[in-house]
Write a protein that holds these residues in place. Structure first.
Motif, mmCIF file in Angstrom:
data_model
loop_
_atom_site.group_PDB
_atom_site.id
_atom_site.type_symbol
_atom_site.label_atom_id
_atom_site.label_comp_id
_atom_site.label_asym_id
_atom_site.label_seq_id
_atom_site.Cartn_x
_atom_site.Cartn_y
_atom_site.Cartn_z
ATOM 1 N N ARG A 1 44.257 27.270 43.444
ATOM 2 C CA ARG A 1 43.632 26.983 42.152
ATOM 3 C C ARG A 1 42.450 27.924 41.905
ATOM 4 N N ASP A 2 41.662 28.172 42.969
ATOM 5 C CA ASP A 2 40.547 29.118 42.848
ATOM 6 C C ASP A 2 41.059 30.480 42.386
ATOM 7 N N ALA A 3 42.145 30.935 43.010
ATOM 8 C CA ALA A 3 42.697 32.251 42.683
ATOM 9 C C ALA A 3 43.214 32.288 41.243
ATOM 10 N N ALA A 4 43.864 31.212 40.812
ATOM 11 C CA ALA A 4 44.385 31.153 39.444
ATOM 12 C C ALA A 4 43.256 31.182 38.424
ATOM 13 N N TRP A 5 42.181 30.433 38.709
ATOM 14 C CA TRP A 5 41.062 30.406 37.779
ATOM 15 C C TRP A 5 40.338 31.752 37.767
ATOM 16 N N ALA A 6 40.172 32.373 38.919
ATOM 17 C CA ALA A 6 39.535 33.686 38.982
ATOM 18 C C ALA A 6 40.322 34.705 38.161
ATOM 19 N N ALA A 7 41.652 34.589 38.138
ATOM 20 C CA ALA A 7 42.471 35.506 37.348
ATOM 21 C C ALA A 7 42.185 35.338 35.860
ATOM 22 N N VAL A 8 41.909 34.113 35.426
ATOM 23 C CA VAL A 8 41.531 33.877 34.030
ATOM 24 C C VAL A 8 40.208 34.575 33.718
ATOM 25 N N ILE A 9 39.220 34.382 34.574
ATOM 26 C CA ILE A 9 37.894 34.954 34.330
ATOM 27 C C ILE A 9 37.948 36.476 34.315
ATOM 28 N N ARG A 10 38.729 37.057 35.203
ATOM 29 C CA ARG A 10 38.813 38.524 35.256
ATOM 30 C C ARG A 10 39.396 39.105 33.971
#
Length: 322
Positions: A187-196
């Motif tokens: 989930r952390d990785a998925a959310w970080a992809a949104v922010i990037r």
């Protein structure tokens, strides 16, 4: 056939003929979007704030991640008609399911996030359906829980890998918080992809959530079908979900470039956007009975969204990137 919960969830939800490839969420559980159009109106007010903060860019993106049937974008488009943002609004629905036949043609339907986003991203009950592993405390140390996808039966496997072990030590240490944990690193990785992908604007994740100091000792893994909670059997017949460690997602978003973070309840977030659930004055019933009934209905819709024992208890993670 035994497998990790992460793999079992992936197959059950998004594999061939997976639950979310053939079903629409509103047929199985009530979300903020399906409950009332008040949520769409609140998102439009938030979008207006983002638009003003960004200086009213030539193109204003509104990205709905885990869009389901596109209802949120439909609500916002309807509410935005005639506003300053209407002519610049670019709505994008991100979902793995097929595009609904009756969706407004103004909405772009995509299986992946846009490469660059200027505007607002909303992920409403998306992170809780991102597959993850489950770990359980054992006398020999934490062990990954394996599941039989046909029955939901479980047994213990080997230890978690090094990256998951580090995540657990930081965010959900079993010795301090209970016997079972859900490893939120995907989930952390998925959310970080949104922010990037945010060139400028705001990303909001609204979901069932918990934070450090209040992790559920037995985990939260659950199944839902036809509006009712059912055993979490990852055979593709039901939704499989687990609450989100939004504080961990917030930290991942900051590492990915978020410049400001707010983590609060949906109740607090929506009240700031004017969703207060206040009943209209009784005197209005005498002067404008129709208006009073409409205002009363809207107050009821607002109240459902901010009910602290229901949808209002959701976690809201908001992160800016400027």
């Amino acid at each position: 056939m035994w497998m990790t919960w992460r793999e079992a969830m992936r197959r059950a939800l998004y594999g061939e003929n997976g639950f979310y490839l053939r079903e629409r969420p509103r047929g199985h559980f009530r979300t903020s979007v399906s409950a009332t159009p008040a949520f769409g109106r609140a998102v439009l007010r938030l979008l207006t704030t983002v638009d003003d903060t960004l200086g009213r860019p030539a193109r204003l993106d509104l990205v709905d991640v885990g869009s389901g049937d596109g209802s949120l974008l439909t609500q916002v488009l309807h509410a935005a008609a005639g506003t300053p943002a209407a002519g610049r609004l670019h709505p994008v629905a991100v979902d793995l399911s097929p595009r609904p036949a009756d969706l407004d043609p103004a909405v772009t339907w995509s299986a992946t996030l846009p490469e660059s986003i200027t505007g607002l991203v909303v992920a409403n009950e998306w992170l809780d359906n991102i597959p993850l592993d489950v770990v359980e405390a054992a006398p020999c140390g934490p062990r990954v829980v394996l599941v039989d996808p046909a029955t939901g039966a479980e047994r213990l496997g080997g230890p978690p890998d090094e990256a998951d072990a580090r995540w657990l030590a930081r965010w959900w240490p079993l010795g301090a918080t209970g016997r079972r944990a859900e490893v939120g690193r995907p989930r952390d990785a998925a959310w970080a992809a949104v922010i990037r992908r945010l060139a400028g604007g705001l990303a909001v994740a609204a979901d069932y959530a918990h934070a450090a100091g209040g992790r559920p000792p037995g985990g939260t893994l659950a199944g839902y079908r036809d509006g009712a909670r059912v055993p979490a059997v990852p055979d593709g017949s039901c939704d499989i979900t687990a609450h989100v460690a939004l504080d961990a997602c917030a930290a991942a978003g900051e590492r990915a470039g978020a410049t400001a973070t707010t983590l609060r309840t949906q109740r607090d977030a929506l009240r700031e956007l004017g969703v207060v659930g206040a009943r209209p004055p009784l005197a209005l019933a005498g002067t404008d009975p129709g208006g009073y009934l409409r205002a009363l209905a809207r107050a009821g819709e607002d109240a459902e969204l901010i009910d602290p024992a229901g949808l209002g208890g959701f976690g809201w993670l908001s992160q800016w990137r400027r």
